[in-house]
Write an enzyme that holds these catalytic residues in place. Sequence first.
Site, PDB file in Angstrom:
ATOM      1  N   LYS A  51      22.449 -13.906  15.244  1.00 11.15           N
ATOM      2  CA  LYS A  51      23.016 -15.131  15.842  1.00 11.15           C
ATOM      3  C   LYS A  51      22.782 -16.417  15.054  1.00 11.15           C
ATOM      4  O   LYS A  51      22.890 -17.523  15.596  1.00 11.15           O
ATOM      5  CB  LYS A  51      22.542 -15.319  17.296  1.00 11.15           C
ATOM      6  CG  LYS A  51      22.717 -14.122  18.179  1.00 11.15           C
ATOM      7  CD  LYS A  51      24.004 -13.362  17.962  1.00 11.15           C
ATOM      8  CE  LYS A  51      25.257 -14.077  18.403  1.00 11.15           C
ATOM      9  NZ  LYS A  51      26.459 -13.256  18.013  1.00 11.15           N
ATOM     10  N   THR A 102      25.490 -15.316  10.764  1.00 12.40           N
ATOM     11  CA  THR A 102      25.609 -14.214   9.803  1.00 12.40           C
ATOM     12  C   THR A 102      27.060 -13.992   9.379  1.00 12.40           C
ATOM     13  O   THR A 102      27.379 -13.947   8.186  1.00 12.40           O
ATOM     14  CB  THR A 102      25.096 -12.901  10.445  1.00 12.40           C
ATOM     15  OG1 THR A 102      24.012 -13.190  11.311  1.00 12.40           O
ATOM     16  CG2 THR A 102      24.698 -11.888   9.395  1.00 12.40           C
ATOM     17  N   THR A 103      27.930 -13.831  10.372  1.00  9.56           N
ATOM     18  CA  THR A 103      29.331 -13.503  10.116  1.00  9.56           C
ATOM     19  C   THR A 103      29.984 -14.606   9.285  1.00  9.56           C
ATOM     20  O   THR A 103      30.744 -14.338   8.349  1.00  9.56           O
ATOM     21  CB  THR A 103      30.068 -13.361  11.474  1.00  9.56           C
ATOM     22  OG1 THR A 103      29.245 -12.594  12.349  1.00  9.56           O
ATOM     23  CG2 THR A 103      31.422 -12.719  11.313  1.00  9.56           C
ATOM     24  N   TRP A 104      29.686 -15.822   9.640  1.00 12.60           N
ATOM     25  CA  TRP A 104      30.204 -16.999   8.950  1.00 12.60           C
ATOM     26  C   TRP A 104      29.780 -16.963   7.474  1.00 12.60           C
ATOM     27  O   TRP A 104      30.600 -17.112   6.555  1.00 12.60           O
ATOM     28  CB  TRP A 104      29.647 -18.240   9.650  1.00 12.60           C
ATOM     29  CG  TRP A 104      30.340 -19.523   9.390  1.00 12.60           C
ATOM     30  CD1 TRP A 104      31.527 -19.716   8.751  1.00 12.60           C
ATOM     31  CD2 TRP A 104      29.865 -20.805   9.782  1.00 12.60           C
ATOM     32  NE1 TRP A 104      31.817 -21.058   8.731  1.00 12.60           N
ATOM     33  CE2 TRP A 104      30.828 -21.739   9.359  1.00 12.60           C
ATOM     34  CE3 TRP A 104      28.730 -21.263  10.468  1.00 12.60           C
ATOM     35  CZ2 TRP A 104      30.678 -23.119   9.582  1.00 12.60           C
ATOM     36  CZ3 TRP A 104      28.579 -22.616  10.703  1.00 12.60           C
ATOM     37  CH2 TRP A 104      29.549 -23.537  10.258  1.00 12.60           C
ATOM     38  N   HIS A 130      19.791  -7.540   9.277  1.00 13.08           N
ATOM     39  CA  HIS A 130      18.997  -8.435  10.119  1.00 13.08           C
ATOM     40  C   HIS A 130      17.508  -8.094  10.024  1.00 13.08           C
ATOM     41  O   HIS A 130      16.696  -8.689  10.723  1.00 13.08           O
ATOM     42  CB  HIS A 130      19.414  -8.295  11.590  1.00 13.08           C
ATOM     43  CG  HIS A 130      20.730  -8.910  11.932  1.00 13.08           C
ATOM     44  ND1 HIS A 130      21.103 -10.162  11.506  1.00 13.08           N
ATOM     45  CD2 HIS A 130      21.755  -8.462  12.703  1.00 13.08           C
ATOM     46  CE1 HIS A 130      22.319 -10.446  11.988  1.00 13.08           C
ATOM     47  NE2 HIS A 130      22.730  -9.428  12.710  1.00 13.08           N
ATOM     48  N   ARG A 139      18.610 -20.477  11.788  1.00 10.73           N
ATOM     49  CA  ARG A 139      19.204 -21.381  12.776  1.00 10.73           C
ATOM     50  C   ARG A 139      18.108 -21.853  13.716  1.00 10.73           C
ATOM     51  O   ARG A 139      17.173 -21.103  14.022  1.00 10.73           O
ATOM     52  CB  ARG A 139      20.293 -20.626  13.566  1.00 10.73           C
ATOM     53  CG  ARG A 139      21.095 -21.514  14.512  1.00 10.73           C
ATOM     54  CD  ARG A 139      22.199 -20.717  15.213  1.00 10.73           C
ATOM     55  NE  ARG A 139      23.076 -21.598  15.951  1.00 10.73           N
ATOM     56  CZ  ARG A 139      24.099 -21.189  16.710  1.00 10.73           C
ATOM     57  NH1 ARG A 139      24.367 -19.894  16.822  1.00 10.73           N
ATOM     58  NH2 ARG A 139      24.851 -22.069  17.350  1.00 10.73           N
ATOM     59  N   TYR A 144      22.225 -22.762   9.471  1.00 15.21           N
ATOM     60  CA  TYR A 144      23.450 -22.899  10.256  1.00 15.21           C
ATOM     61  C   TYR A 144      23.810 -24.380  10.380  1.00 15.21           C
ATOM     62  O   TYR A 144      24.967 -24.775  10.293  1.00 15.21           O
ATOM     63  CB  TYR A 144      23.217 -22.275  11.645  1.00 15.21           C
ATOM     64  CG  TYR A 144      24.418 -22.322  12.558  1.00 15.21           C
ATOM     65  CD1 TYR A 144      25.363 -21.298  12.531  1.00 15.21           C
ATOM     66  CD2 TYR A 144      24.609 -23.381  13.446  1.00 15.21           C
ATOM     67  CE1 TYR A 144      26.472 -21.334  13.361  1.00 15.21           C
ATOM     68  CE2 TYR A 144      25.715 -23.430  14.282  1.00 15.21           C
ATOM     69  CZ  TYR A 144      26.646 -22.404  14.239  1.00 15.21           C
ATOM     70  OH  TYR A 144      27.746 -22.451  15.071  1.00 15.21           O
ATOM     71  N   LEU A 173      37.108 -20.989   6.597  1.00 16.87           N
ATOM     72  CA  LEU A 173      35.874 -20.706   7.333  1.00 16.87           C
ATOM     73  C   LEU A 173      35.693 -21.595   8.558  1.00 16.87           C
ATOM     74  O   LEU A 173      34.695 -21.484   9.264  1.00 16.87           O
ATOM     75  CB  LEU A 173      34.660 -20.895   6.403  1.00 16.87           C
ATOM     76  CG  LEU A 173      34.557 -19.943   5.208  1.00 16.87           C
ATOM     77  CD1 LEU A 173      33.457 -20.408   4.263  1.00 16.87           C
ATOM     78  CD2 LEU A 173      34.281 -18.514   5.674  1.00 16.87           C
ATOM     79  N   GLY A 211      30.115 -22.239  18.606  1.00 19.79           N
ATOM     80  CA  GLY A 211      29.897 -22.768  17.269  1.00 19.79           C
ATOM     81  C   GLY A 211      29.467 -24.221  17.219  1.00 19.79           C
ATOM     82  O   GLY A 211      30.005 -24.997  16.429  1.00 19.79           O
TER      83      GLY A 211
HETATM   84  P1  A3P Z   1      27.440 -19.464  19.203  1.00 17.23           P
HETATM   85  O1  A3P Z   1      27.119 -18.276  20.061  1.00 17.23           O
HETATM   86  O2  A3P Z   1      26.411 -20.554  19.338  1.00 17.23           O
HETATM   87  O3  A3P Z   1      28.827 -19.961  19.378  1.00 17.23           O
HETATM   88  P2  A3P Z   1      26.151 -14.205  14.068  1.00 17.23           P
HETATM   89  O4  A3P Z   1      27.342 -14.022  13.210  1.00 17.23           O
HETATM   90  O5  A3P Z   1      24.857 -14.231  13.327  1.00 17.23           O
HETATM   91  O6  A3P Z   1      26.144 -13.248  15.212  1.00 17.23           O
HETATM   92  O7  A3P Z   1      26.228 -15.679  14.662  1.00 17.23           O
HETATM   93  C1  A3P Z   1      27.129 -15.980  15.667  1.00 17.23           C
HETATM   94  C2  A3P Z   1      27.138 -17.469  15.895  1.00 17.23           C
HETATM   95  O8  A3P Z   1      27.795 -18.107  14.796  1.00 17.23           O
HETATM   96  C3  A3P Z   1      27.924 -17.814  17.148  1.00 17.23           C
HETATM   97  O9  A3P Z   1      27.300 -18.990  17.679  1.00 17.23           O
HETATM   98  C4  A3P Z   1      29.287 -18.088  16.567  1.00 17.23           C
HETATM   99  O10 A3P Z   1      30.137 -18.835  17.398  1.00 17.23           O
HETATM  100  C5  A3P Z   1      28.894 -18.860  15.308  1.00 17.23           C
HETATM  101  N1  A3P Z   1      29.974 -18.936  14.320  1.00 17.23           N
HETATM  102  C6  A3P Z   1      30.708 -17.936  13.796  1.00 17.23           C
HETATM  103  N2  A3P Z   1      31.645 -18.423  12.967  1.00 17.23           N
HETATM  104  C7  A3P Z   1      31.512 -19.773  12.973  1.00 17.23           C
HETATM  105  C8  A3P Z   1      32.192 -20.846  12.332  1.00 17.23           C
HETATM  106  N3  A3P Z   1      33.219 -20.626  11.526  1.00 17.23           N
HETATM  107  N4  A3P Z   1      31.785 -22.104  12.588  1.00 17.23           N
HETATM  108  C9  A3P Z   1      30.742 -22.342  13.404  1.00 17.23           C
HETATM  109  N5  A3P Z   1      30.056 -21.374  14.045  1.00 17.23           N
HETATM  110  C10 A3P Z   1      30.437 -20.101  13.834  1.00 17.23           C
END
Ligand code: A3P
Length: 307
Positions: free
Chosen positions: A48, A51-53, A118, A140, A201, A235, A271
């Site tokens: 959280k 990561t994906t970002w 992770h 984060r 983050y 992004l 986000g």
């Molecule tokens: P929130 O739950 O606070 O919205 P992970 O990929 O590590 O699981 O993290 C997920 C978090 O990153 C989520 O946070 C998600 O919304 C946020 N996130 C993913 N893509 C994003 C982006 N482009 N900009 C901002 N936050 C992003």
Amino acid sequence: LQEEGDRVPRARFGRRGCVLRKIFEDSVQEIKDFDVREDDVWVVTPPKCGTTWAQEMVWLLVHDLDYKTAKEQNLMMRFPYMEFSRFITEKTRKEYLKGLDTVQHAASLTPPRCIKSHLPKDLLPDQIWTKKPKIIYVAREPKDTAVSFFYHNQLLSDYRGDKEFFFECFYEDIVGYAPFWEHMLDFWQLKDEPHILFNTYEEMKKDLPSVIRRTAKFLGKNLTEEQILRLAEHLDFKQMKANPSVNIEEKLSKMREEGKITEEQAFIRKGVVGEGRREMSPEMAARFDERTRRVFNEAVGGCPWKI
Ligand code: A3P
């Protein structure tokens, strides 16, 4: 803690007592022995933390802005979550991963391989510390991480408990991958190593082009300003939220059809920075802040956030 993980036994692993499903014990050594390559690129984070970002940013930088493949191929295939298939149920593996073995898949990627984990420092493959592939770490702020993890567990682990109780569990280090603070501390202490880039983050939210610039430099990539801005646009939160290659839409739409989740619930959720302070009781927020100060400022004289 009523989440899927609790219906299967859990255990603590490694020096920090990282909480993972007990079944992971069969794979600890296999992961430790994973063959690392010098030209690998790893994204390591606690859950959280964005990561994906970070994965989407890093994959595109490593693959010379190949937006076409990024769109066509799911992130899990391009940038596997290495340890994932070693602790999920067979049912999840079949339904969600279509039977994919994430360890084998990571191993068999065409170099330069992009691999997500992770796992905390001491559970990562031993060769990470000898082959020294590039690692992009993302941290984060813990209150916000806990809020994001709460919604994640509601979405994907069937958690129906109380929010404040979840925060208590997060604080007490009994949620998956806990302890989060020490996960981040271990990499904060490595932030000056040449093969490690420590991002947060919050920096990505505040000034994404700067983080792209810094990460590109770290990866040895030269980008024009125009390319940087285009990547920042790709992004952007709204774009990522609508991008089926990264938003696990296939799984979520099935869950919606089955009535398991509502229309509003999403993986790429809100986000924003600072939700922790709004979602936690003032007492809980103060406990989180006190721990952040204790673990970082007091122990090592520095902290990724102003607390
Ligand atoms: P929130 O739950 O606070 O919205 P992970 O990929 O590590 O699981 O993290 C997920 C978090 O990153 C989520 O946070 C998600 O919304 C946020 N996130 C993913 N893509 C994003 C982006 N482009 N900009 C901002 N936050 C992003």
